[in-house]
Each structure stands twice: as structure tokens, then as C-alpha cells.
Design an enzyme around this catalytic site. Structure first.
Site, PDB file in Angstrom:
ATOM      1  N   GLY A  46       0.949  -1.269   0.071  1.00  0.00           N
ATOM      2  CA  GLY A  46       0.075  -0.108   0.174  1.00  0.00           C
ATOM      3  C   GLY A  46       0.757   1.180   0.150  1.00  0.00           C
ATOM      4  N   GLN A  51       2.654   9.559   1.891  1.00  0.00           N
ATOM      5  CA  GLN A  51       3.949   9.014   1.521  1.00  0.00           C
ATOM      6  C   GLN A  51       4.453   9.443   0.378  1.00  0.00           C
ATOM      7  OE1 GLN A  51       2.362   4.775   2.248  1.00  0.00           O
ATOM      8  NE2 GLN A  51       4.300   4.602   3.345  1.00  0.00           N
ATOM      9  N   CYS A  89       7.089  -0.621   6.779  1.00  0.00           N
ATOM     10  CA  CYS A  89       6.433   0.514   6.134  1.00  0.00           C
ATOM     11  C   CYS A  89       7.661   1.130   5.279  1.00  0.00           C
ATOM     12  CB  CYS A  89       6.088   1.585   7.474  1.00  0.00           C
ATOM     13  SG  CYS A  89       5.283   3.014   6.552  1.00  0.00           S
ATOM     14  N   LEU A  90       7.204   1.518   3.942  1.00  0.00           N
ATOM     15  CA  LEU A  90       8.056   2.139   3.095  1.00  0.00           C
ATOM     16  C   LEU A  90       8.704   3.478   3.615  1.00  0.00           C
ATOM     17  CD1 LEU A  90       5.743   1.648  -0.241  1.00  0.00           C
ATOM     18  CD2 LEU A  90       7.832   0.455   0.442  1.00  0.00           C
ATOM     19  N   HIS A 131      -3.248   0.203   8.118  1.00  0.00           N
ATOM     20  CA  HIS A 131      -1.912   0.969   8.178  1.00  0.00           C
ATOM     21  C   HIS A 131      -2.273   1.976   7.115  1.00  0.00           C
ATOM     22  CE1 HIS A 131       2.578   0.512   7.706  1.00  0.00           C
ATOM     23  NE2 HIS A 131       2.411   1.410   6.825  1.00  0.00           N
ATOM     24  N   GLU A 132      -2.831   1.901   6.104  1.00  0.00           N
ATOM     25  CA  GLU A 132      -2.999   2.848   5.059  1.00  0.00           C
ATOM     26  C   GLU A 132      -3.898   4.269   5.624  1.00  0.00           C
ATOM     27  OE1 GLU A 132      -0.768   3.417   2.883  1.00  0.00           O
ATOM     28  OE2 GLU A 132      -0.020   1.282   2.961  1.00  0.00           O
ATOM     29  N   HIS A 135      -1.853   6.147   8.100  1.00  0.00           N
ATOM     30  CA  HIS A 135      -1.151   7.265   7.366  1.00  0.00           C
ATOM     31  C   HIS A 135      -2.109   8.384   7.088  1.00  0.00           C
ATOM     32  CE1 HIS A 135       2.753   5.617   6.594  1.00  0.00           C
ATOM     33  NE2 HIS A 135       2.401   4.808   6.063  1.00  0.00           N
TER      34      HIS A 135
END
Length: 163
Positions: A46, A51, A89-90, A131-132, A135
Site C-alpha cells: 500500500g 507518503q 513501512c516504506l 496501515h494506510e 497514514h
């Protein structure tokens, strides 16, 4: 359109709540294309708009080859007892820790045509939805870690070559 660079821990956009998208125009269409292009890279489940540096409520997902997006997502339901699951996480590259997540989640939102979207799932999809949307609320998975694990993660960040 383009794979966009991922913003890293410490960037203020990652800690700010995202604004709702009021009008779906060419700029939003371009944002969605960039989110989808960016999430298509291998190893990505995702990508949320913050991000890639955009403070708007949208994210893309790539779960087992099922790629899509949601505009103005709202986490409307989580169920099951929260459990510790491996997560990364990216925006916090190189770290992998056990975070508390519910095993089932449902998100509602809209697509580029303004049609309602409902995403519901278990396992990795449930984890990605939580998670998204975190964010978009200015939260990182680090906030879901048990206290001692969070201290370890923060030390790992300080010692990383990217921070």
C-alpha cells in the site's frame, strides 16, 4: 503517470492529518495514477498520498496482485481481537516489527467516478487497510508498537543510514 519517491520518517507530511478530497478533477486523477504506479513495484502492499508528499485522503493497495485505490477512505469497522503481526513501512525502510492490528477490517470511500467503494478483508488486506488509513490520520505503524519495541525501533531509525 509516475512512480513517486517515498517520504521518510521525519517528514512532517507523514504526521499531519490529510484533507478530504472535495472535487475529483484532473489533479486527483493524476494523483491516483501516481499512487497506483508507485504501489505496483514489487514488495509494496500500500501507498498513502502523504507518503508521496500529498496531504489528501487517498491510498492505493497491492494485495496478492489485486491493485486498486480508494479516495476519502474511512475505516468503518475492525473486528477480532487485536494481534501482533509483522509489519514494515516504506516510510521507515529496513525496519520490521510486530504491531497490533485487528484481523478483519472494512474501509469505505469512493472511486474516480464518485461511486462508493467498500473494501473488506482479513489478514494482509485488513492490515493494509488499517496501515494506510493510519497514514491518512498522521499516524505511523511505529505508534502501534508495544512501548519496548517502539524504543528499539526508534534506536534503529537513529542508527539507520537514511535518517
Amino acid at each position: 503517470m509516475a512512480v513517486r519517491p517515498i517520504r521518510l520518517f521525519g517528514d512532517p507530511v507523514l504526521r499531519s492529518a490529510s484533507a478530504p478530497i472535495d472535487d475529483i478533477d484532473d489533479g486527483i486523477r493524476a494523483l491516483v495514477r501516481d499512487l497506483v504506479d508507485t504501489v505496483e513495484l514489487p514488495g509494496r502492499a500500500g501507498v498513502a498520498a502523504p507518503q508521496i508528499g500529498v496531504g489528501l485522503r487517498a491510498f492505493s493497495y497491492n494485495i496478492d496482485g489485486d491493485i486498486g485505490y480508494v479516495i476519502n477512505p474511512v475505516l468503518v469497522d475492525v473486528s477480532g481481537e487485536p494481534e501482533l503481526v509483522g509489519e514494515g513501512c516504506l516510510s521507515v525502510p529496513g525496519l520490521w516489527h510486530e504491531a497490533l492490528r485487528h484481523p478483519h477490517a472494512t474501509v469505505t470511500g469512493v472511486d474516480l467516478d464518485g461511486n462508493e467503494v467498500v473494501l473488506e478483508g482479513d489478514g494482509l488486506l485488513a492490515q493494509a487497510l488499517q496501515h494506510e488509513t493510519d497514514h491518512l490520520d498522521g499516524k505511523l505503524y511505529l505508534d502501534r508498537l508495544p512501548a519496548e519495541t517502539r524504543r528499539i525501533a526508534m534506536r534503529e531509525i537513529r542508527e539507520s543510514d537514511w535518517f
